[in-house]
Scaffold this active site. Structure first.
Site, PDB file in Angstrom:
ATOM      1  CG  HIS A  15      -0.383   0.335   2.501  1.00  0.00           C
ATOM      2  ND1 HIS A  15      -1.076   0.984   3.488  1.00  0.00           N
ATOM      3  CD2 HIS A  15       0.855   0.113   3.020  1.00  0.00           C
ATOM      4  CE1 HIS A  15      -0.310   1.150   4.543  1.00  0.00           C
ATOM      5  NE2 HIS A  15       0.868   0.618   4.284  1.00  0.00           N
ATOM      6  CB  CYS A  34       3.821   5.688   4.941  1.00  0.00           C
ATOM      7  SG  CYS A  34       4.675   5.022   6.375  1.00  0.00           S
ATOM      8  CG  HIS A  40       5.242   0.645   2.693  1.00  0.00           C
ATOM      9  ND1 HIS A  40       4.712   1.910   2.432  1.00  0.00           N
ATOM     10  CD2 HIS A  40       4.584   0.210   3.781  1.00  0.00           C
ATOM     11  CE1 HIS A  40       3.819   2.219   3.339  1.00  0.00           C
ATOM     12  NE2 HIS A  40       3.708   1.190   4.160  1.00  0.00           N
ATOM     13  CG  HIS A  42       2.502  -3.335   6.274  1.00  0.00           C
ATOM     14  ND1 HIS A  42       3.561  -2.919   7.055  1.00  0.00           N
ATOM     15  CD2 HIS A  42       1.975  -2.196   5.734  1.00  0.00           C
ATOM     16  CE1 HIS A  42       3.649  -1.608   6.997  1.00  0.00           C
ATOM     17  NE2 HIS A  42       2.710  -1.146   6.197  1.00  0.00           N
ATOM     18  CG  ASP A  80      -2.138 -13.395   0.400  1.00  0.00           C
ATOM     19  OD1 ASP A  80      -1.812 -14.511  -0.071  1.00  0.00           O
ATOM     20  OD2 ASP A  80      -1.354 -12.673   1.061  1.00  0.00           O
ATOM     21  CG  HIS A  81       0.789 -12.207  -2.499  1.00  0.00           C
ATOM     22  ND1 HIS A  81       0.587 -12.881  -1.316  1.00  0.00           N
ATOM     23  CD2 HIS A  81       2.133 -12.267  -2.738  1.00  0.00           C
ATOM     24  CE1 HIS A  81       1.739 -13.361  -0.877  1.00  0.00           C
ATOM     25  NE2 HIS A  81       2.695 -13.003  -1.707  1.00  0.00           N
ATOM     26  CD  GLU A 123       0.315  -0.525   8.913  1.00  0.00           C
ATOM     27  OE1 GLU A 123       0.697   0.222   9.827  1.00  0.00           O
ATOM     28  OE2 GLU A 123      -0.203  -0.125   7.863  1.00  0.00           O
TER      29      GLU A 123
HETATM   30  N1  LIG Z   1      -2.626   6.179  12.174  1.00  0.00           N
HETATM   31  C1  LIG Z   1      -1.858   5.449  11.331  1.00  0.00           C
HETATM   32  N2  LIG Z   1      -0.573   5.805  11.117  1.00  0.00           N
HETATM   33  C2  LIG Z   1       0.188   5.058  10.285  1.00  0.00           C
HETATM   34  C3  LIG Z   1      -0.319   3.927   9.639  1.00  0.00           C
HETATM   35  C4  LIG Z   1      -1.697   3.575   9.866  1.00  0.00           C
HETATM   36  O1  LIG Z   1      -2.230   2.598   9.312  1.00  0.00           O
HETATM   37  N3  LIG Z   1      -2.412   4.366  10.723  1.00  0.00           N
HETATM   38  N4  LIG Z   1       0.469   3.208   8.814  1.00  0.00           N
HETATM   39  C5  LIG Z   1       1.744   3.560   8.577  1.00  0.00           C
HETATM   40  C6  LIG Z   1       2.530   2.826   7.577  1.00  0.00           C
HETATM   41  O2  LIG Z   1       1.736   1.838   6.962  1.00  0.00           O
HETATM   42  C7  LIG Z   1       3.870   2.187   7.994  1.00  0.00           C
HETATM   43  O3  LIG Z   1       4.259   1.256   7.047  1.00  0.00           O
HETATM   44  C8  LIG Z   1       3.860   1.552   9.337  1.00  0.00           C
HETATM   45  O4  LIG Z   1       4.232   2.549  10.204  1.00  0.00           O
HETATM   46  P1  LIG Z   1       5.680   2.679  10.913  1.00  0.00           P
HETATM   47  O5  LIG Z   1       5.338   3.038  12.300  1.00  0.00           O
HETATM   48  O6  LIG Z   1       6.596   3.533  10.145  1.00  0.00           O
HETATM   49  O7  LIG Z   1       6.325   1.253  10.890  1.00  0.00           O
HETATM   50  P2  LIG Z   1       6.910   0.552  12.169  1.00  0.00           P
HETATM   51  O8  LIG Z   1       7.887   1.477  12.846  1.00  0.00           O
HETATM   52  O9  LIG Z   1       5.775   0.119  12.998  1.00  0.00           O
HETATM   53  O10 LIG Z   1       7.633  -0.695  11.572  1.00  0.00           O
HETATM   54  P3  LIG Z   1       8.823  -0.634  10.523  1.00  0.00           P
HETATM   55  O11 LIG Z   1       8.351  -1.497   9.404  1.00  0.00           O
HETATM   56  O12 LIG Z   1       9.994  -1.188  11.277  1.00  0.00           O
HETATM   57  O13 LIG Z   1       9.033   0.801  10.116  1.00  0.00           O
HETATM   58  C9  LIG Z   1       2.365   4.709   9.217  1.00  0.00           C
HETATM   59  N5  LIG Z   1       1.473   5.427  10.082  1.00  0.00           N
HETATM   60 ZN   LIG Z   2       2.424   0.704   5.580  1.00  0.00          ZN
END
Ligand SMILES: Nc1nc2c(c(=O)[nH]1)N=C([C@H](O)[C@H](O)COP(=O)(O)OP(=O)(O)OP(=O)(O)O)CN2
Ligand SMILES: [Zn+2]
Length: 142
Positions: A15, A34, A40, A42, A80-81, A123
């Protein structure tokens, strides 16, 4: 006697957090890395929780085989995918996991064998989201 049953499902999808309501600069500012145009991915974990009376004959709240078949057809095969941004349900919504939780709740609310209590989605290893279908409180009351 009311009991609760939870079941976990897994799928991988890509996404990009991007809103058509923003210009490029605002998207970058709000969504940061993001908003990368290449997207990227998940490995999502979805946990659905149902409640109901325990059937006096089967001892079950609902049949896991039926739930798994429902999940295969309506969740795994659908998400998926894929690139979430290209799915109809994200045509006018940012593909955040909050919005994904609402969509997954809408899907599993259609599994009529038990009452859907909540959807929980992980996620990443650092963040997870829950949606219980509650109506939003009136503006200014939360
Ligand atoms: N309120 C939200 N904020 C964010 C979401 C969401 O769904 N709701 N999603 C993202 C991104 O999808 C991002 O890929 C995940 O966030 P991030 O915190 O950067 O990733 P992590 O630190 O948890 O894990 P890593 O893969 O190690 O970065 C961002 N914000
Ligand atoms: Zn993401």
């Amino acid at each position: 006697m009311k009991a609760y049953l939870s079941r976990r499902y897994h799928f991988s999808a890509s996404h990009r957090l991007h809103s058509e309501a923003f210009d490029e600069g605002q998207n970058q500012q709000v969504f940061g890395k993001c908003n990368n145009p290449h997207g990227h991915g998940h490995n999502y974990t979805v946990e659905v929780t149902f409640s109901g009376r325990v059937n006096p004959v089967t001892g079950m709240v609902c049949d896991l085989g039926a739930l798994d078949a429902f999940a295969r057809e309506n969740l795994i095969d659908r998400f998926d995918h894929t690139n979430l941004n290209l799915l109809h349900c994200f045509e006018n919504r940012v593909s955040t996991t909050e919005n994904l939780s609402v969509e997954v709740y809408r899907i599993f609310a259609g599994f009529s064998a038990a009452h859907l209590e909540r959807v929980h989605i992980e996620e990443t290893s650092n963040n997870s989201f829950d949606y219980a279908g509650d109506a939003m409180p009136a503006e200014g009351t939360h």
